[in-house]
Design a protein around this motif. Sequence first.
Motif, mmCIF file in Angstrom:
data_model
loop_
_atom_site.group_PDB
_atom_site.id
_atom_site.type_symbol
_atom_site.label_atom_id
_atom_site.label_comp_id
_atom_site.label_asym_id
_atom_site.label_seq_id
_atom_site.Cartn_x
_atom_site.Cartn_y
_atom_site.Cartn_z
ATOM 1 N N TYR A 1 8.272 31.840 -0.540
ATOM 2 C CA TYR A 1 7.772 31.475 -1.862
ATOM 3 C C TYR A 1 6.969 32.632 -2.470
ATOM 4 C CZ TYR A 1 9.065 26.555 -2.311
ATOM 5 O OH TYR A 1 9.754 25.394 -2.490
ATOM 6 N N GLU B 1 9.342 35.315 -3.548
ATOM 7 C CA GLU B 1 10.243 34.837 -4.592
ATOM 8 C C GLU B 1 9.566 34.747 -5.958
ATOM 9 O OE1 GLU B 1 12.904 30.817 -4.972
ATOM 10 O OE2 GLU B 1 12.560 31.634 -2.980
ATOM 11 N N PHE B 2 8.337 34.276 -5.956
ATOM 12 C CA PHE B 2 7.660 34.037 -7.227
ATOM 13 C C PHE B 2 6.613 35.100 -7.565
ATOM 14 C CE2 PHE B 2 9.345 29.890 -6.105
ATOM 15 C CZ PHE B 2 9.887 29.471 -7.308
ATOM 16 N N SER B 3 6.616 36.188 -6.815
ATOM 17 C CA SER B 3 5.719 37.286 -7.136
ATOM 18 C C SER B 3 6.110 37.888 -8.497
ATOM 19 C CB SER B 3 5.804 38.365 -6.045
ATOM 20 O OG SER B 3 5.006 39.469 -6.376
ATOM 21 N N TYR C 1 6.341 36.270 -11.270
ATOM 22 C CA TYR C 1 7.175 35.341 -12.029
ATOM 23 C C TYR C 1 6.662 35.225 -13.467
ATOM 24 C CZ TYR C 1 10.344 31.378 -12.678
ATOM 25 O OH TYR C 1 11.360 30.549 -13.101
ATOM 26 N N ARG D 1 11.696 35.072 -16.764
ATOM 27 C CA ARG D 1 12.451 34.709 -15.571
ATOM 28 C C ARG D 1 12.692 33.204 -15.535
ATOM 29 N NH1 ARG D 1 9.970 37.139 -10.244
ATOM 30 N NH2 ARG D 1 11.939 36.323 -9.439
ATOM 31 N N PHE D 2 11.701 32.427 -16.002
ATOM 32 C CA PHE D 2 11.893 30.977 -16.048
ATOM 33 C C PHE D 2 13.036 30.611 -16.991
ATOM 34 C CE2 PHE D 2 11.040 26.941 -18.265
ATOM 35 C CZ PHE D 2 11.162 26.066 -17.192
ATOM 36 N N ASP E 1 16.167 31.063 -15.153
ATOM 37 C CA ASP E 1 16.350 29.969 -14.203
ATOM 38 C C ASP E 1 16.795 28.692 -14.917
ATOM 39 O OD1 ASP E 1 15.747 31.419 -11.957
ATOM 40 O OD2 ASP E 1 13.650 30.802 -11.845
ATOM 41 N N PRO F 1 16.563 31.813 -2.243
ATOM 42 C CA PRO F 1 16.405 31.316 -3.620
ATOM 43 C C PRO F 1 17.703 30.893 -4.280
ATOM 44 C CG PRO F 1 16.166 33.703 -3.548
ATOM 45 C CD PRO F 1 16.194 33.236 -2.128
ATOM 46 N N THR G 1 15.292 32.177 -8.918
ATOM 47 C CA THR G 1 14.561 31.508 -7.848
ATOM 48 C C THR G 1 15.188 30.152 -7.537
ATOM 49 O OG1 THR G 1 13.043 30.294 -9.292
ATOM 50 C CG2 THR G 1 12.448 32.569 -8.750
#
Length: 556
Positions: free
Chosen positions: A10, A13-15, A17, A21-22, A25, A72, A320
């Motif tokens: 995690y 993966e979310f470093s 973020y 990026r959202f 996704d 991910p 992710t």
Amino acid sequence: MPRRSLARLYKDEFSGYSFARFQQDLLAGLTVAAVALPLALAFGVASGATAAAGLVTAILAGLIMGVLGGAPYQISGPTGAMSAVLIVLVTRYGLEGIWIAGLLSGIILLLIGIMRLGRFIAFIPAPVISGFTSGIALIIFIGQIDNFIGFKTPATETAAQKFIGYFNAPLSPDWRTIVLGFVVIGTMVFWPQTWNARFPSSLLGIILAALLNWTLNWSAPMIGAIPQTLFLEQRLSLSNIPFDHLADFLAPTLTITALGAVESLLAGAVGSNMTGIRLQANQELIAQGVGNMVIPFFGGVPATAAIARSSVGIKSGGQTRLVSIIHAIGLLLSMFLLTPFMEKIPLAALAGVLMVTAVRMNEWNAIKFIFGKRFKTDMIAFTITMLATIVLDLTQAILIGSFLAGAVFLNKIASIEITVQNVDVTRLRKKGIETEGRCNHVRVAFLTGPLFFAATGQFNEAFADLKDTHALILSMRGVSLVDTAGLEAIHRLHERLHKQGGALMFAGMHDNAYNMMKRGGLVETIGKKNFFWSSDQAIVEAERRKCRFCKNVWQV
């Protein structure tokens, strides 16, 4: 590369973020949901359950397995391979039996992941997996012929029996269902790939078929009622679990476990190649285990990671595991918003989706390579596994495939090459190594390959005649593995040479092989003085020692 915990996954993966990026996704998750919706409905029906069960499975698998997954990009749900297995098992054990087997397989997968045994799944050879995949594709295709032609034939335990049955009984095909099926097939085949990324061909085909069926008022069989709830009326409960007879479900449990593990790790391998991000296999198996333990209590069917959905997520720009979660939420919303439409989807349309999926799921590049290059062992393994999958019980097919896996593996590694040569004095002198060259009873054996139980026969045969050998030098640089059977063979060889006044010497030995000999007591028995860095050093030392076969004997 070191193993990483879920917390570390995690963190990595979310470093960094961001909202950008959202957005990627979100778009990828909705795209995957559009692809997964028709597949979830189709695989639910193909599993011997209902379309609703397939939809519930896709939602829960996307949420649970997505949150706990080992990479991910992994997206799980009902799959063609699993549905092919389940339709056969449902015939024998019933839907409740499959729920129990799914629960038990989830427990086993969880234990495999916790005990970090995931790497052993990768030991199954590619031809066996390809053969099993092709066999499953045939099961899916044959299993949908009834829905495609609009005629119900008697249920059978194997796909081969089902297929033969079409030629042994009179059929009354419904031309309308055939037309609907071909509408979907034609759409999926001819819809351009560039457009498919924007609007999935399978979804378009189903919409066209449903509209055609509704517009012309045809009476083709449809999916029927889909409950707007995650808790289906038909589901597993603790009170229904026959704790005294769990052993009866061992065969389907092992079948589901093996397929779930293999398909999930295969999906991970494909995703890893596409993204460069390594799948944490044991964490993925933990996710699959937890998911399959929960899903039966909602009425879903066993799930596994899906190569197609995972690939779509990656190609759509997914970053992710939120892609999996968003796809599951999208499917959940469709359950409430699109139910009136989904209930009117013709079964023939789903049959068309599954038939095209079955053809495409074959590993055509691998098949072309194996048969094009005429790799006989791989051709045999592929063919036997494929035929066993459609002719026999799926559990038997997996056992046969596993046996073939071991046989193919042993066949490829059991051969050890042993070349025995006399000392070439001229060659040694050219290398600047001074030797007397007066003893013709020193021999050097170059070994290449593992020295284990399957290779000891060749080892013993190579050294059957050692009557006039003063020193036998085993050059072990090409031997990376020695097991207990190999130690016994070496020990017997040492005793034979020792009795006739000769010596067994070693050169260029790997650390792991040396440590194995040390643990077995052979280093002490043979003597450390008989272990050398190179065969040249061993030859010089051998000639310094007395030789009982030479007329000229000199002192050390």
